[in-house]
Scaffold this active site. Structure first.
Site, mmCIF file in Angstrom:
data_model
loop_
_atom_site.group_PDB
_atom_site.id
_atom_site.type_symbol
_atom_site.label_atom_id
_atom_site.label_comp_id
_atom_site.label_asym_id
_atom_site.label_seq_id
_atom_site.Cartn_x
_atom_site.Cartn_y
_atom_site.Cartn_z
ATOM 1 N N THR A 88 21.588 39.827 -15.904
ATOM 2 C CA THR A 88 22.606 39.685 -16.952
ATOM 3 C C THR A 88 22.194 40.530 -18.155
ATOM 4 O O THR A 88 21.026 40.573 -18.526
ATOM 5 C CB THR A 88 22.823 38.215 -17.364
ATOM 6 O OG1 THR A 88 21.614 37.701 -17.912
ATOM 7 C CG2 THR A 88 23.246 37.362 -16.181
ATOM 8 N N GLY A 126 18.760 23.122 -17.388
ATOM 9 C CA GLY A 126 19.266 22.413 -16.206
ATOM 10 C C GLY A 126 20.573 21.708 -16.525
ATOM 11 O O GLY A 126 21.599 21.928 -15.862
ATOM 12 N N ASN A 151 22.570 22.126 -19.044
ATOM 13 C CA ASN A 151 23.618 23.082 -19.435
ATOM 14 C C ASN A 151 24.302 23.679 -18.207
ATOM 15 O O ASN A 151 25.527 23.785 -18.155
ATOM 16 C CB ASN A 151 23.027 24.237 -20.257
ATOM 17 C CG ASN A 151 22.662 23.819 -21.675
ATOM 18 O OD1 ASN A 151 23.046 22.746 -22.134
ATOM 19 N ND2 ASN A 151 21.908 24.666 -22.358
ATOM 20 N N ASP A 175 23.405 30.245 -19.227
ATOM 21 C CA ASP A 175 23.596 28.998 -18.464
ATOM 22 C C ASP A 175 25.015 28.910 -17.913
ATOM 23 O O ASP A 175 25.229 28.494 -16.769
ATOM 24 C CB ASP A 175 23.291 27.779 -19.343
ATOM 25 C CG ASP A 175 21.817 27.702 -19.707
ATOM 26 O OD1 ASP A 175 20.996 28.234 -18.935
ATOM 27 O OD2 ASP A 175 21.482 27.119 -20.757
ATOM 28 N N ASP A 215 18.549 18.854 -28.228
ATOM 29 C CA ASP A 215 18.246 19.856 -29.259
ATOM 30 C C ASP A 215 18.394 19.190 -30.622
ATOM 31 O O ASP A 215 19.455 18.632 -30.928
ATOM 32 C CB ASP A 215 19.207 21.046 -29.159
ATOM 33 C CG ASP A 215 18.995 21.858 -27.880
ATOM 34 O OD1 ASP A 215 17.981 21.622 -27.186
ATOM 35 O OD2 ASP A 215 19.833 22.721 -27.571
HETATM 36 P P1 ATP Z 1 21.348 33.075 -23.627
HETATM 37 O O1 ATP Z 1 19.849 32.968 -23.619
HETATM 38 O O2 ATP Z 1 21.939 33.525 -24.951
HETATM 39 O O3 ATP Z 1 22.050 31.910 -23.044
HETATM 40 P P2 ATP Z 1 20.825 35.088 -21.680
HETATM 41 O O4 ATP Z 1 19.887 35.961 -22.436
HETATM 42 O O5 ATP Z 1 20.300 34.206 -20.632
HETATM 43 O O6 ATP Z 1 21.749 34.273 -22.668
HETATM 44 P P3 ATP Z 1 22.710 37.278 -21.446
HETATM 45 O O7 ATP Z 1 22.389 38.374 -20.520
HETATM 46 O O8 ATP Z 1 22.589 37.520 -22.909
HETATM 47 O O9 ATP Z 1 21.923 36.003 -20.956
HETATM 48 O O10 ATP Z 1 24.232 36.809 -21.195
HETATM 49 C C1 ATP Z 1 24.653 36.242 -19.975
HETATM 50 C C2 ATP Z 1 26.070 36.656 -19.685
HETATM 51 O O11 ATP Z 1 26.925 36.157 -20.738
HETATM 52 C C3 ATP Z 1 26.321 38.156 -19.658
HETATM 53 O O12 ATP Z 1 26.055 38.707 -18.386
HETATM 54 C C4 ATP Z 1 27.799 38.236 -20.037
HETATM 55 O O13 ATP Z 1 28.607 37.964 -18.908
HETATM 56 C C5 ATP Z 1 27.962 37.071 -21.025
HETATM 57 N N1 ATP Z 1 27.801 37.507 -22.420
HETATM 58 C C6 ATP Z 1 26.707 37.399 -23.203
HETATM 59 N N2 ATP Z 1 26.918 37.925 -24.433
HETATM 60 C C7 ATP Z 1 28.195 38.374 -24.423
HETATM 61 C C8 ATP Z 1 29.041 39.027 -25.394
HETATM 62 N N3 ATP Z 1 28.591 39.340 -26.610
HETATM 63 N N4 ATP Z 1 30.314 39.339 -25.019
HETATM 64 C C9 ATP Z 1 30.789 39.038 -23.789
HETATM 65 N N5 ATP Z 1 30.034 38.428 -22.829
HETATM 66 C C10 ATP Z 1 28.770 38.093 -23.143
#
Ligand code: ATP
Length: 287
Positions: free
Chosen positions: A204, A43, A45, A236, A15
């Site tokens: 998630t 991957g 990560n 990740d 990055d």
């Molecule tokens: P990113 O693209 O930012 O890596 P994502 O969009 O793939 O994330 P998310 O659903 O936003 O995935 O987050 C994955 C998991 O991380 C969630 O299921 C939760 O367990 C944790 N998480 C994310 N944001 C938070 C938060 N603000 N507080 C606590 N846990 C969080």
């Protein structure tokens, strides 16, 4: 508890993060405030997340023959990840994410580079690692035919497979039946499954936690309430942790809870890999 063998098939990126107060308009040059190179790629990560949590991790992926390739390989080795299978592609750049960040906005250009060389032939040559895994982790930043080949291979050899369908890409719907778990975020879930439920889904939901299906019923495992610094890499960390916990032989609810805790710890530091916790740190949060 047994130390699970996790194989990650996926992208390895550098990055390139440029911070600026002002975005340039067409034809304009502006002064930025800071620049950093940070190892990333879904991957790599997920491999780092699983390695920090104590798993025996093997990375299947490609880097370029440039300086970034060297740095990306050293980063994997420093994390204790088996990188003997990682191939360096001649006359090709490593995968890159050009990220321009300001307080208001971000703009990102991705270059696939060496990630485009993660081919079905290469997967065949590294098959030994894949078929000797307790769990395989796969994301969508490599060519589609390789993704489908990996799903088929795991299915054929009965190797548990977690597919993190990011960035979202359509697959024929019957292919999802070959996968042990599929872990979209809410946006990917809406795009790929039209809100539909299938047995293997774990969705998630950011600070809303994660939803999964147990005995045909939808269950929600709430997230941990933490102070957020940077959510990059939360997904990740969740996937890496989920694979480790399931690979150790834990139940699905237990694994999802552990993955929520690991991801909650990861959002408390800047950068995808920097905040990924150790097993002791996760256990401290859960207890
Ligand atoms: P990113 O693209 O930012 O890596 P994502 O969009 O793939 O994330 P998310 O659903 O936003 O995935 O987050 C994955 C998991 O991380 C969630 O299921 C939760 O367990 C944790 N998480 C994310 N944001 C938070 C938060 N603000 N507080 C606590 N846990 C969080």
């Amino acid at each position: 508890m047994k130390r699970p063998k996790i194989t990650v098939v996926g992208s390895i990126n550098m990055d390139l993060v440029t911070m600026t107060d002002q975005f340039p308009v067409q034809g304009e040059t502006v002064r930025g405030s800071e620049f950093q190179t940070i190892p990333g790629g879904k991957g790599a990560n997920q491999a780092v997340a699983a390695a920090r949590l104590g798993a025996d991790v093997t990375m299947i992926g490609c880097v370029g023959d440039d300086e970034f390739g060297e740095q990306l390989l050293s980063n994997l080795k420093r994390e204790g990840i088996n990188s003997g299978n990682v191939r360096r592609i001649q006359n090709t750049s490593s995968g890159l994410a050009n990220i321009i960040l300001s307080e208001q906005d971000n703009r990102i250009i991705i270059i696939g580079g060496a990630n485009e060389h993660v081919s079905t032939d290469y997967l065949d040559q590294t098959k030994e690692a894949i078929i000797n895994s307790d769990y395989v982790l796969l994301q969508f930043e490599i060519p589609k035919d390789t993704i489908m080949y990996c799903i088929e291979l795991c299915h054929q050899y009965d190797i548990p497979l977690i597919v993190n369908p990011a960035p979202a890409m359509e697959l024929p719907s019957e292919w999802w039946k070959k996968v042990t778990y599929v872990t979209p975020n809410e946006t990917e879930h809406a795009q790929l499954f039209n809100g539909e439920q299938i047995e293997s889904l774990i969705v998630t939901k950011g600070k809303g936690g994660a939803e999964f299906i147990l005995d045909g019923k939808k269950q929600l495992m709430p997230a941990y309430n933490v102070k957020v610094v940077d959510t990059t890499g939360a997904g990740d960390t969740f996937n890496g942790a989920l694979a480790v916990r399931l690979g150790e032989g834990n139940s699905l609810p237990e694994a999802v809870q552990f993955a929520n805790a690991a991801a909650a710890l990861s959002v408390q530091k800047m950068g995808a890999q920097a905040g990924m916790p150790t097993k002791e740190e996760v256990n401290r949060l859960i207890e």
